[in-house]
Design a protein around this motif. Structure first.
Motif, short mmCIF file in Angstrom:
data_model
loop_
_atom_site.label_atom_id
_atom_site.label_comp_id
_atom_site.label_asym_id
_atom_site.label_seq_id
_atom_site.Cartn_x
_atom_site.Cartn_y
_atom_site.Cartn_z
N ARG C 32 10.35 -18.30 -10.63
CA ARG C 32 9.65 -17.74 -11.80
C ARG C 32 10.17 -16.33 -12.08
O ARG C 32 10.33 -15.55 -11.14
CB ARG C 32 8.14 -17.70 -11.55
CG ARG C 32 7.53 -19.09 -11.53
CD ARG C 32 6.03 -19.04 -11.46
NE ARG C 32 5.58 -18.51 -10.18
CZ ARG C 32 4.32 -18.22 -9.93
NH1 ARG C 32 3.38 -18.40 -10.84
NH2 ARG C 32 3.97 -17.74 -8.75
N VAL C 33 10.45 -16.05 -13.32
CA VAL C 33 10.85 -14.70 -13.72
C VAL C 33 9.95 -14.28 -14.86
O VAL C 33 9.94 -14.89 -15.93
CB VAL C 33 12.32 -14.65 -14.18
CG1 VAL C 33 12.71 -13.23 -14.51
CG2 VAL C 33 13.25 -15.23 -13.13
N TRP C 34 9.16 -13.26 -14.61
CA TRP C 34 8.21 -12.81 -15.64
C TRP C 34 8.55 -11.38 -16.04
O TRP C 34 8.95 -10.56 -15.23
CB TRP C 34 6.77 -12.84 -15.10
CG TRP C 34 6.21 -14.24 -14.96
CD1 TRP C 34 6.91 -15.39 -14.87
CD2 TRP C 34 4.83 -14.59 -14.86
NE1 TRP C 34 6.08 -16.45 -14.73
CE2 TRP C 34 4.78 -16.00 -14.71
CE3 TRP C 34 3.63 -13.86 -14.88
CZ2 TRP C 34 3.58 -16.69 -14.60
CZ3 TRP C 34 2.44 -14.55 -14.76
CH2 TRP C 34 2.41 -15.96 -14.62
N TYR C 35 8.37 -11.15 -17.30
CA TYR C 35 8.51 -9.77 -17.79
C TYR C 35 7.15 -9.20 -18.11
O TYR C 35 6.25 -9.93 -18.51
CB TYR C 35 9.32 -9.73 -19.09
CG TYR C 35 10.74 -10.20 -18.96
CD1 TYR C 35 11.65 -9.49 -18.19
CD2 TYR C 35 11.18 -11.33 -19.63
CE1 TYR C 35 12.96 -9.91 -18.09
CE2 TYR C 35 12.49 -11.76 -19.55
CZ TYR C 35 13.38 -11.05 -18.77
OH TYR C 35 14.66 -11.46 -18.67
N GLY C 36 7.06 -7.89 -17.99
CA GLY C 36 5.86 -7.25 -18.50
C GLY C 36 6.06 -6.95 -19.98
O GLY C 36 7.18 -6.70 -20.41
N SER C 37 5.03 -7.00 -20.76
CA SER C 37 5.16 -6.59 -22.17
C SER C 37 3.83 -6.04 -22.63
O SER C 37 2.83 -6.12 -21.91
CB SER C 37 5.57 -7.77 -23.04
OG SER C 37 4.43 -8.48 -23.45
N GLU C 38 3.87 -5.51 -23.84
CA GLU C 38 2.64 -4.95 -24.39
C GLU C 38 1.57 -6.03 -24.51
O GLU C 38 0.39 -5.75 -24.46
CB GLU C 38 2.91 -4.40 -25.79
CG GLU C 38 4.23 -3.69 -25.93
CD GLU C 38 4.03 -2.19 -25.96
OE1 GLU C 38 3.14 -1.76 -26.68
OE2 GLU C 38 4.76 -1.49 -25.24
N LEU C 78 19.93 -9.83 -11.66
CA LEU C 78 20.32 -8.87 -12.70
C LEU C 78 19.23 -8.81 -13.75
O LEU C 78 19.40 -9.28 -14.86
CB LEU C 78 21.61 -9.33 -13.37
CG LEU C 78 22.92 -9.06 -12.65
CD1 LEU C 78 24.06 -9.68 -13.43
CD2 LEU C 78 23.12 -7.56 -12.50
N PRO C 81 14.33 -3.50 -15.59
CA PRO C 81 13.18 -2.96 -14.86
C PRO C 81 11.90 -3.60 -15.39
O PRO C 81 11.77 -3.87 -16.58
CB PRO C 81 13.20 -1.47 -15.17
CG PRO C 81 14.42 -1.21 -15.98
CD PRO C 81 15.08 -2.49 -16.30
N GLY C 82 10.99 -3.82 -14.51
CA GLY C 82 9.71 -4.36 -14.93
C GLY C 82 9.63 -5.87 -14.80
O GLY C 82 8.56 -6.45 -14.93
N ALA C 83 10.75 -6.51 -14.55
CA ALA C 83 10.71 -7.97 -14.39
C ALA C 83 10.34 -8.30 -12.95
O ALA C 83 10.66 -7.56 -12.03
CB ALA C 83 12.07 -8.56 -14.74
N ALA C 84 9.66 -9.39 -12.78
CA ALA C 84 9.29 -9.81 -11.44
C ALA C 84 9.84 -11.21 -11.18
O ALA C 84 9.88 -12.03 -12.09
CB ALA C 84 7.79 -9.79 -11.27
N VAL C 85 10.28 -11.43 -9.97
CA VAL C 85 10.83 -12.74 -9.61
C VAL C 85 10.01 -13.31 -8.47
O VAL C 85 9.60 -12.58 -7.56
CB VAL C 85 12.30 -12.60 -9.16
CG1 VAL C 85 12.94 -13.97 -8.99
CG2 VAL C 85 13.08 -11.76 -10.14
N ASP C 86 9.77 -14.58 -8.55
CA ASP C 86 9.01 -15.23 -7.49
C ASP C 86 9.62 -16.61 -7.27
O ASP C 86 10.28 -17.16 -8.15
CB ASP C 86 7.53 -15.34 -7.93
CG ASP C 86 6.68 -15.97 -6.86
OD1 ASP C 86 6.44 -15.30 -5.83
OD2 ASP C 86 6.28 -17.14 -7.05
#
Lengths: 343, 384, 360, 536
Positions: C32-38, C78, C81-86
């Motif tokens: 899983r790759v999630w980004y943070g956003s507004e 790659l 910043p702010g992305a999370a991998v699980d």
């Protein structure tokens, strides 16, 4: 090296060709502006009660002011082409001599200001861009804005009061201590170079010591622009495709930032230097006045004060030419450094 | 002082801005939305700038009520103000060598600065927009000449230009304020000219202008609207930065003695210049207050301009990095194996026979790993 | 133009099945790759599982914005910043997700490679081609001499059909196709075991595209490189890939042998995607109505259900299981598993107005 | 005869100069022999003296090309003149001349001293003197002082030692003129072109100093001329004029000890502060006599100044003491005559006529002329760019005084100097402020330029009686005998009030402790005699 010198040559030729109409327009603007100015250049500057009308007429004729404007304009252009910027009405000097005599100090000051701005602006901008949105970044941006907002004469006065008067770290004004530079022959008319030429290091240090405050004052005027520019460039560069590509090749982060980030971010700075020349020359007027720096800016104010239109026109023409030529040179240097510019 | 020439919000292509058809109110809301949404440093700059600027404008507008005395008052109730009196008592900011009340001079100086600034911005906006429209719309030799002239003006040391212009206009009716405003105007026309010309050019080429023309609408109207919507995007930034520059240039002219005389109006640059001897004589107040006023006023407008630029220029907008915490998987993936291939393109509701490995009703039980290894040798650690 | 070692391009080495027994080079599990956003977390890649074996090419297809590129980059670490991998990305006995930035950096290049979509901007304009190679080789093989570097770089370039005489040139002196070949040479000069090619041909014209595809095909044959080929172009997948994975909204909805999947697409999305592909035999233009969902607020149940012509009630309620079909294809859909659903659940979903994101 | 250029020179803010002395020690290092360490009461004649000044507008180093104080300051020390003014004296005394005398009222004859040489060793003969005057007139540079020689018909050199001046009209002030820059003797042997200015910024003269180095607006360095034959006894080996552009910087320079003497250009605030701090600052403030004059001119053909009553009423109201105190911190002295105190023949003519400021008397004057009804509106002009920014303060003060009487409504207007001159000469201003700085301390230099047929500022004032008196005074070679004539001239001036003298400036210098001779050279002649300034 498979650089194609042909394309570079073509670029330079094109850039020079572009500068020519610009110079022409510039000269025309200067001419029009100073001829629109109120007052007759001759009687204004001599103020002449004691001068008879005949004498005034004679002077007007000598200066060519009695002829039709279009003829004067032609003469003016022809003179400029020969690097003849006229003769001051108030001091009887050839403006070209004034330029020779005072130009060196302005070159020294402007270079000092530029160097100061680069030495401060580039590292700060790089750090701010590298650590975007960090406390340092915020500080750097605010610093840039504040230095930009503080007028040269305020900064200059402050610096003078604090570092020269109160702390006594730097001299108050002038380019050297009295007498010290009297034996330096004027080879380049740039005192510091002349002193280096004859190996008089005491004078060199003395000039540098005198240069610090005015150069810092002038440099602060443009340092914000550099911080901003470098920071923005670095941020954009680090987001750039080839930076990501370098990371994908497993290049060390330090190398990515330095070799791909910094280096590329600094290229546009050269262009910005070109844009800052006008700003530096404008700012040097106020700086030179505050620090009694014997340059063209201070001289220009004196000519303006004595309504010496001929000299003002000559100086302004020269300064404008310098700006155009420098921005042209910067573009060419840029082309040498950045192969893309050449197309 | 200088223009910050880097990356002002340049007018983007047609898509970049509101469509000309949109109602004015919507456009306004769009314009201001980013301001309200601004955060971080941009927000700080914007609101600090707005606060300082607002303070400055209020002082300027209400100067007659705020200032204790007139800008050229030297006495009150028949009693002459003391000369170079230190702050306190009747004169909160002290008095000058001319017996003026420093506080009053500073307050009235705000009004002078505002007047010059507004005049200069209005003049340069008007002339710059007009020339930009003409140049962009008609093109041809007019355009080429204007561009050349404007580029040249732009390249010129601006303070020199202002000084020379101040001389040119020294006989203009209206006195020092108008003269100073005109001098500053000359410096800023090229910026508006560039923006408007670029917008006009791209508007001319925009397809919907072609379309409008085909439908018989006056292209002039379309371009007008189009340019307006572009201008309304980029001009606020340029204008606020120019306003800052105008104050600095006015003060610079005053400081050099080419500005407004003290009996005509209160002007900070002049007052500061006159205060230099005081500074050396331990009379800090005559220089400090006008000096601080100059820096603050410029800073206020610059902050607004920079903040706006940050907000309106998306590439520079601060990305707020939000870190995500990925929650544990709520429901593990189920893997079921079916024995037969469905039809090539199965119709709805038509289902192939299914060899069900897990009870769908109890998905909780269908824990990972329980899925039998498939014949295809798919990995075993599913859902881990 | 042919590649230096150009071989007959029509030969296709054995299908996936013959290799299925080989241990995968890289295996992703519930990645899983999630980004943070507004607007909250964006699940760009949301639970993806796949394997790539040596010499195998996995095609990754799907619409823009469905997470293909994120997946490719996520595997190599790659991410912005702010992305999370699980999850787990198993490579050479290590879980890449757990590695430090430094460890990942050391793997990128010699072990993991990435080829980009846009070759025009991927080379540092201020650096000569030679400098790019020197930098890459120096970083990972510090003890190479300048001559060795040169030899290796020129070998790699020659392999891509770039003459040695261009070694000292600047990037801007090359065409797009040449630059892409330089990029590939750069990625391959370190002989990575696993390469992600992110739409390597999208920006190129058709002739060059064929060339590049050929090169990639040669690559896995000659070096046993495992390749994930991200593309929009189903034709390329059909031609160049052993297996294919179809992504939609952060999920792999269908994956399997490329020929099987193309011959008999199972998932409605795959079917729709294939129908939309223009080919010589195309009689009418098909498209999938609507656009991919906002990944910050993905629809419940099956993420494709709002656009799915065959959507059932259950699709909107519960995420479908992964259905393993006899031909090895995995299909994430409720359709093939009627037994797992109630009758009510299988009733067609009432066709709502397709709630499309605003054109803006 | 107008010395407009002179007015320009006068420039300096009504002000002051400061001087002081100090071994400005370490920074000048090896290049500056300092007098440090010598406690002897005698001046250290090996010292280098640095004089800082804001009077930096040296128009030309060629005497034919400048008519201003900064230039003349250099001429006075590097050239000889036939006559000179010893410190404290207003009587021209032989310098290069052995003696000079009137052969007849239109012929003046001088005999040169023996053995005069220029600093390059070449002899100085009467040919050189004749050459100097002939070329001055031939070049007639607009910036030059040739206008001072209007009365000169021709100069002749009958023999190597004799020079004769033939006049067109009688001119008793000729000896005075010979002491000024116009009388500087240059070499005829090639270094000075005979029909144009020398432009190489070098000087070849026979005065007490030679110019070693000159950098415009920065500094002029001098050393003692070994070949000099004259009365001056140098108290230093080197003398430096250091030019400052800002008075405040000059003030700091004297406080820090960067200069030994600060002279001219300091603002009233600077002077006050210097005085306040002089106790322990290592310097002291020196007051010298000053004859610089500041006044308001009325254009007697421009309303409302065309009414004598208006001019008189203004003269009746103006409070000079208040100006001196409020504006100038008493660095200037009120003046009641165009001939300032300290110059021969001075009388307090305006004080005698008008007495103390009195608005009732003024009202009576206006009433008598039928102008008493409502306040008289008048526009008062000044220029902020010639006499320093403090001029603005002065005119603000004037406006306050005039309006305070209730008799006037004053509009203040200002413009920059060059425009100002053009306009006032064109009669555009009813009342305008000007300053005067003498060419030489003779009463003629304070009367004829203003009062004779409209004067140099062309204010249309033309009183035949006054014209006659001026002509008469110019024929009176015995200046003592001319005093009654000047008394009469001053009385008429006060009555007609075409000009209104306001104040005369003191010369104020600040000198570092140990500097000698500064006070002595600050006399009404305004000559800074480098040779007199020494360091202990």
């Amino acid at each position: 090296m498979s650089m194609k010198s042909g394309s570079l040559g073509r670029y330079i030729a094109m850039r020079v060709a572009l500068a020519i109409p610009m110079i022409f327009v510039l000269l025309t603007l200067v001419f029009v502006m100073l001829r629109v100015a109120p007052g007759d250049p001759i009687s204004a500057s001599s103020g002449g009660a004691k001068m008879s009308q005949e004498k005034i007429d004679e002077l007007r004729a000598a200066a060519g002011y009695d002829r039709p404007l279009i003829v004067q304009y032609g003469d003016y252009l022809a003179d400029v082409v020969r690097f003849d910027f006229g003769t001051s009405v108030s001091t009887n000097q050839q403006v070209s001599d004034v330029i020779l005599e005072k130009g060196g100090a302005t070159v020294t000051l402007a270079t000092g200001g530029l160097v100061f701005a680069l030495l401060l602006g580039i590292p700060v901008g790089l750090l701010a861009g590298r650590f975007r949105d960090s406390a340092f970044d915020v500080f750097a941006r605010l610093f840039g804005i504040i230095t930009y907002a503080a007028p040269v004469f305020v900064v200059g006065l402050l610096a003078q009061q604090l570092f020269a008067t109160k702390l006594g770290w730097f001299p108050l004004e002038g380019e050297t201590d009295p007498l010290i530079a009297n034996d330096i022959p004027a080879t380049t008319h740039i005192l510091i170079l002349d002193a280096i030429w004859v190996n008089d290091w005491e004078v060199v240090w003395n000039v540098l010591w005198h240069l610090i405050l005015p150069a810092a004052t002038l440099g602060l005027l443009i340092v914000g622009v550099f911080i901003r520019m470098v920071r923005v460039n670095l941020i954009q560069t680090l987001r750039g495709d080839y930076v990501e590509a370098a990371r994908a090749r497993g290049i060390r982060e330090r190398d990515v930032v330095v070799k791909h980030g910094f280096r590329n971010a600094l290229v546009p700075v050269i262009t910005v230097i070109g844009l800052q020349v006008a700003l530096l020359l404008g700012g040097s007027v106020l700086t030179e006045k505050t620090f009694n720096w014997p340059g063209l800016g201070k001289q220009l104010i004196e000519f303006l004060n004595s309504r010496d239109y001929v000299a003002v026109q000559g100086l302004v023409t020269f300064i404008a030419l310098v700006v155009v030529v420098i921005s042209m040179l910067i573009d060419i240097i840029n082309a040498l450094i950045d192969p893309r510019v050449r197309y | 002082m200088a223009n910050l020439p880097t990356e002002l919000v340049a007018p983007t292509g047609p898509a970049g801005t509101a469509a000309p058809k949109r109602a004015g109110r919507g456009r306004l809301r769009r314009t201001f939305a980013p301001i309200l949404e601004a955060h971080g440093l941009a927000r700080f700059m914007l609101w600090t700038g707005i606060a300082i600027t607002g303070f400055f404008v209020v002082i300027a507008v209400f100067a007659p009520w705020i200032a204790p005395y007139g800008y050229d008052a030297y006495e009150s109730g028949g009693e002459r103000f003391p000369k170079q009196e230190s702050p306190g008592g009747d004169h909160l900011f002290g008095t000058t060598v001319q017996n003026f009340d420093v506080l009053s001079r500073v307050v009235w100086g705000a009004r002078t600065a505002l007047e010059v600034m507004v005049l200069a911005v209005v003049f340069s906006l008007f002339i710059g927009v007009l020339l930009g429209l003409l140049s962009g719309y008609f093109g041809g030799w007019l355009d080429r000449i204007l561009v050349l002239v404007m580029d040249t003006l732009f390249a010129f040391p601006y303070l020199l230009l202002a000084i020379v212009a101040a001389f040119m206009f020294s006989d203009v009716p209206g006195g020092g304020i108008v003269t100073a405003a005109l001098a500053i105007t000359v410096v800023y026309i090229p910026q508006y000219f560039r923006v408007v010309r670029a917008s006009t050019l791209s508007a001319r080429e925009a397809t919907y202008v072609e379309a409008a023309r085909a439908m018989g609408a006056k292209p002039r109207t379309i371009i007008g609207r189009y340019v307006f919507s572009n201008v309304i995007q980029s001009v606020p930034v340029i204008t606020t930065l120019n306003a800052a520059d105008a104050i600095a240039t006015l003060a610079g002219l005053g400081f050099l003695g080419f500005g407004i005389q003290p009996t005509e109006a209160a002007e900070w640059g002049y007052d500061l210049q006159r205060a230099i001897p005081d500074l050396g004589a331990d009379m800090w107040w005559t220089a400090t207050f006008p000096g601080v006023a100059i820096v603050l006023a410029i800073l206020g407008f610059t902050l607004v301009g920079e903040g706006l630029n940050d907000v309106l220029n998306p590439s520079m907008r601060k990305r707020r990095i939000r870190t995500v915490v990925i929650p544990p998987i709520a429901k593990p993936r189920q893997v079921v194996t079916v024995a037969a291939m469905p039809a090539a393109v199965p119709a709805q509701g038509e289902a192939p026979a299914v060899e069900q490995t897990e009870d769908p009703a109890t998905p909780g039980a269908s824990e990972t790993g329980d899925a039998p290894a498939s014949a295809t040798g798919e990995p075993q650690e599913e859902g881990k | 133009m042919t590649t230096a070692n150009g071989t007959d391009s029509t030969t296709r080495t054995g299908s996936g099945t013959s290799r299925d027994t080989t241990a995968p080079v890289l295996a992703a599990r519930d990645l899983r790759v999630w980004y943070g956003s507004e607007r909250g977390p964006v699940a760009a890649v949301d639970g993806v599982t796949f394997d790539v074996r040596p010499g195998e090419t996995l095609g990754l297809v799907g619409e823009s914005g469905c997470g293909k590129s994120t997946l490719g980059r996520g595997v190599l670490g790659l991410l912005p910043p702010g992305a999370a991998v699980d999850g787990e990305v198993r490579f050479a006995g290590k879980n890449l997700v757990d590695l430090s930035a430094r460890q990942l950096q050391q793997l990128r290049g010699p072990e993991l490679g990435l080829i980009f979509q846009e070759p025009m901007t991927r080379l540092n304009p201020l650096m000569r081609v030679s400098e790019h190679f020197e930098e890459a080789l120096r970083t990972h093989n510090g003890d190479l001499t300048k001559d060795e570097i040169r030899t290796r770089a020129l070998d790699a370039l020659r392999g891509m059909g770039i003459p040695a005489s261009r070694y000292e040139s600047f990037p801007h002196e090359f065409s797009g196709g040449m630059r892409q070949r330089i990029m590939i040479a750069l990625a391959l000069v370190l002989r990575p075991a696993f390469v992600v090619a992110d739409e390597p041909t999208t920006a190129l014209d058709v002739l060059v595209e064929a060339q590049i595809i050929q090169i990639l095909a040669d690559l896995r044959r000659n070096f046993d490189t495992a390749l994930v080929l991200i593309t929009h172009n189903l034709g390329i997948v059909a031609e160049a890939c052993d297996r294919v994975a179809v992504m939609y909204a952060g999920h792999i909805v269908e994956q399997g042998d490329a020929r099987e999947v193309f011959a008999n697409p199972q998932h409605p999305y795959t079917q729709a995607l294939m129908r939309s592909t223009i080919s010589l035999s195309t009689t009418g233009l098909h498209y999938i109505p609507g656009s991919p969902p906002d990944l910050a607020h993905p629809p419940a149940g099956c993420r494709f259900h709002p656009r799915c012509p065959k959507a059932m009630k259950v699709c909107a309620q519960e995420a479908p299981p992964e259905v393993l079909l006899p031909n090895g294809t995995r299909n994430t859909c409720w359709l093939p598993v009627p037994d797992m659903t109630t009758a009510d659940g299988r009733r067609p979903l009432e066709v709502e107005e397709i709630s499309v994101a605003d054109e803006a | 005869m107008a010395r407009t250029k002179r007015v320009i020179a006068a420039a300096a803010v009504g002000v002051i100069a400061v001087g002081s002395l100090a071994a400005c020690g370490e920074k000048k290092k090896d290049k500056t022999p300092t007098g440090g360490g010598s406690n002897s009461a005698a001046a250290n004649t090996g010292a280098t003296v640095i004089l800082g000044t804001t009077d930096s507008k040296v128009t030309s180093l060629d005497p034919a090309g400048a008519y201003d104080l900064p230039s003349w300051t250099i001429y006075w020390n590097t050239f000889q003149t036939l006559l000179y003014l010893p410190a404290g004296s207003t009587t021209p005394t032989p310098d290069a001349a052995e003696k000079c005398e009137w052969t007849n009222p239109k012929l003046y004859t001088c005999k040169l001293k023996d053995g005069l040489t220029f600093s390059d060793g070449s002899p100085l003969t009467s040919e050189d003197v004749k050459f100097s005057f002939d070329r001055m007139i031939a070049i007639n540079d607009p910036e030059g002082p040739a206008s001072l020689l209007e009365s000169l018909d021709k100069t002749e050199a009958p023999d190597a030692k004799t020079v004769t001046f033939s006049l067109k009209t009688e001119d008793a002030t000729l000896p005075h003129k010979l002491t000024t820059g116009v009388g500087a003797i240059v070499s005829s042997k090639g270094s000075y072109p005979k029909d144009k200015l020398r432009e190489d910024n070098k000087i070849l003269g026979s005065g007490p100093y030679v110019l070693d180095n000159y950098k415009a607006d920065q500094e002029a360095a001098f050393s003692v001329n070994a070949k000099y034959k004259g009365d001056a006894k140098a108290q230093n080996a080197k003398f430096v004029l250091k030019y400052y552009s800002e008075a405040s910087t000059l003030k700091q320079a004297i406080q820090k000890g960067d200069v030994d003497v600060a002279f001219r250009g300091l603002t009233p605030t600077d002077v006050k502060d210097l005085r306040d701090k002089s106790g322990n600052g290592g310097y002291s403030v020196i007051d010298g006599e000053g004859t610089e004059l500041r006044y308001v001119t009325f254009n007697v053909k421009t309303a409302p100044a065309d009414q004598k009553a208006v001019r008189q009423a203004i003269a009746q109201v103006v409070d000079r003491e208040a100006i001196a105190k409020n504006v100038y911190n008493d660095t200037v002295t009120p003046t009641y005559s165009m001939i300032p105190a300290g110059v021969q023949a001075h009388t307090d003519a305006f004080k005698e006529k008008y007495g103390a400021p009195d608005k009732n008397k003024a009202k009576a004057i206006l009433d008598a002329a039928g102008l008493g009804g409502s306040p008289v509106s008048i526009t008062l002009w000044y220029t902020p760019t010639r006499y320093g920014a403090v001029t603005a303060d002065e005119y603000i003060e004037l406006k306050r005084q005039l309006e305070g009487s209730g008799l006037f409504k004053v509009e203040l207007q200002s413009t920059e100097w060059q425009q100002y001159q053009t306009d006032y000469k064109a009669g555009k201003y009813p009342a305008f402020g000007l300053g005067w700085f003498p060419d030489f301390p003779d009463p003629d230099n304070y009367t004829a330029p203003f009062l004779y047929k409209g004067g140099y500022f062309k204010n249309n004032y033309d009183n035949p009686q006054l014209n006659e008196l001026i002509t008469k005074s110019q024929g009176q070679n015995d200046r003592k005998a001319a005093e009654p004539t000047f008394a009469e001239i001053q009385k008429i001036t006060a009555e007609d009030a075409p000009v209104l003298p306001l104040w005369q400036g003191k010369q104020i210098a600040a000198a570092r402790t140990g500097v000698t001779g500064m006070k002595e050279t600050m006399d009404p002649s305004y000559i800074i005699r480098f040779s007199m300034i020494g360091k202990k």
